[in-house]
Design an enzyme around this catalytic site. Structure first.
Site, PDB file in Angstrom:
ATOM      1  N   LEU A  17     217.856  -1.820  81.490  1.00 48.83           N
ATOM      2  CA  LEU A  17     217.513  -0.615  82.612  1.00 48.83           C
ATOM      3  C   LEU A  17     216.766   0.231  82.284  1.00 48.83           C
ATOM      4  O   LEU A  17     215.865   0.795  82.783  1.00 48.83           O
ATOM      5  CB  LEU A  17     218.937  -0.099  83.136  1.00 48.83           C
ATOM      6  CG  LEU A  17     219.836  -0.841  83.929  1.00 48.83           C
ATOM      7  CD1 LEU A  17     221.153  -0.064  84.465  1.00 48.83           C
ATOM      8  CD2 LEU A  17     219.262  -1.557  85.322  1.00 48.83           C
ATOM      9  N   GLY A  18     216.636   0.843  80.971  1.00 46.77           N
ATOM     10  CA  GLY A  18     215.634   1.656  80.313  1.00 46.77           C
ATOM     11  C   GLY A  18     216.269   2.056  79.043  1.00 46.77           C
ATOM     12  O   GLY A  18     217.030   1.628  78.471  1.00 46.77           O
ATOM     13  N   GLY A  20     215.863   4.970  75.799  1.00 50.91           N
ATOM     14  CA  GLY A  20     215.617   6.530  75.323  1.00 50.91           C
ATOM     15  C   GLY A  20     215.235   6.292  73.887  1.00 50.91           C
ATOM     16  O   GLY A  20     214.952   5.623  73.362  1.00 50.91           O
ATOM     17  N   GLY A  21     215.269   7.623  73.414  1.00 52.24           N
ATOM     18  CA  GLY A  21     215.022   7.854  72.011  1.00 52.24           C
ATOM     19  C   GLY A  21     215.978   7.233  70.847  1.00 52.24           C
ATOM     20  O   GLY A  21     215.527   6.717  70.133  1.00 52.24           O
ATOM     21  N   VAL A  25     220.073   1.319  77.771  1.00 51.49           N
ATOM     22  CA  VAL A  25     220.808   1.147  78.866  1.00 51.49           C
ATOM     23  C   VAL A  25     220.725   0.000  79.645  1.00 51.49           C
ATOM     24  O   VAL A  25     219.799  -0.560  80.122  1.00 51.49           O
ATOM     25  CB  VAL A  25     220.709   2.371  80.023  1.00 51.49           C
ATOM     26  CG1 VAL A  25     221.932   2.160  80.948  1.00 51.49           C
ATOM     27  CG2 VAL A  25     221.188   3.715  79.036  1.00 51.49           C
ATOM     28  N   ASP A 123     219.775  19.412  80.296  1.00 55.37           N
ATOM     29  CA  ASP A 123     218.525  18.709  80.363  1.00 55.37           C
ATOM     30  C   ASP A 123     218.439  17.981  81.615  1.00 55.37           C
ATOM     31  O   ASP A 123     218.236  16.900  81.930  1.00 55.37           O
ATOM     32  CB  ASP A 123     218.769  17.297  79.270  1.00 55.37           C
ATOM     33  CG  ASP A 123     217.385  16.589  79.085  1.00 55.37           C
ATOM     34  OD1 ASP A 123     216.239  17.532  79.500  1.00 55.37           O
ATOM     35  OD2 ASP A 123     217.352  15.390  78.507  1.00 55.37           O
TER      36      ASP A 123
END
Length: 270
Positions: A17-18, A20-21, A25, A123
């Site tokens: 799905l994605g 990040g740092g 996910v 955030d």
């Protein structure tokens, strides 16, 4: 990286799905059953004590919050966490002004809930607001509490680094001061402006200029640039991103209500 089709901790991974740092996910399904979850997995290079402790902390914070517009968590291991899967992308995918205002109101309520329990998200931004594909039944959901600040636990610990995203970062956060509820309000106001107009408050060419703008520039006046916005919107937005946190609204819900009222009154007058 976990590849689609692989089994992982009782789940079958279906799609990425994605990323990040520190983590990726995935959409995944329980091996025993049909439940679909979002599976957050730390990358192999980010499974040190600090990162795994932060993931466990995020799970604990979310497990203690119960609100229809805060992401639900189900289970976790040393370097993974299973949570609610949202199938509609982020709030930028919402097509109408009314649904975006509804989403902002829902997220404001979620933040106020967290604030009453001493949690500051720290955030807030459009990509951390996910939506149900059937928006009318599920609405919007606030995700990613990885940078959250817990007032009762962290009061003696100033943030060692800024984890928030700069286009939405409140001045006090940039100055190394302790986050507070008003810090989320500032970020939500910046998010609201972007979702409603496609613009962030302080466009800048680099990080230094952006930090300087948050700290020193006056709030932008949007009504001269966008015909359907009014002076009342400018005034409400200016209060929401006041440099002094004490001058902002008492709650995120109050802030969003003022922005929405200004927009709707302007629409009635056009």
């Amino acid at each position: 990286m976990v590849h689609p089709g692989a089994r992982f901790e009782g789940f079958v991974v279906e799609a990425l799905l994605g990323r990040g740092g520190e983590a990726a996910v995935y959409r995944a399904r329980a091996v025993e059953g049909t439940a679909v979850v979002a599976l957050k997995v730390l990358g192999e290079e980010h499974r040190d004590h600090h990162s795994t402790a932060r993931l466990a902390r995020e799970f604990r914070i979310l497990a203690a919050l119960s609100h229809p517009h805060i992401v639900k968590v189900y289970s976790h291991g040393a370097y993974w966490m299973a949570m609610q899967y949202l199938d509609g992308g982020n709030a930028a995918h919402l097509h109408s002004l009314d649904t975006r205002l509804d989403a902002l109101d829902q997220i404001a309520g979620a933040l106020d809930h967290a604030h009453r329990r001493g949690v500051v998200h720290s955030d807030v931004k459009p990509t951390n607001i996910l939506v149900h594909q059937n928006f009318s039944s599920g609405g919007a959901v606030l995700v990613d509490f990885g940078a959250a600040y817990v007032l009762a636990e962290d009061v003696w610990h100033r943030p060692s680094q800024i984890l928030a995203s700069l286009p939405y970062a409140a001045p006090e956060l940039l100055q190394g001061r302790l986050p507070q509820a008003a810090t989320d309000e500032y970020a939500l106001a910046c998010t609201a402006l972007e979702l409603l107009t496609g613009q962030t408050p302080f466009p800048a060419d680099n990080a230094t200029a952006l930090v300087d703008a948050h700290l020193n520039l006056p709030p932008p006046e949007m009504s001269p640039r966008i015909p359907w916005l009014s002076r009342a919107f400018d005034l409400a937005f200016a209060r929401a991103i006041a440099k002094d946190p004490d001058r902002r609204y008492e709650s995120c819900s109050e802030m969003v209500q003022h922005l929405a009222d200004a927009i709707r009154r302007s629409g009635q007058n056009t």
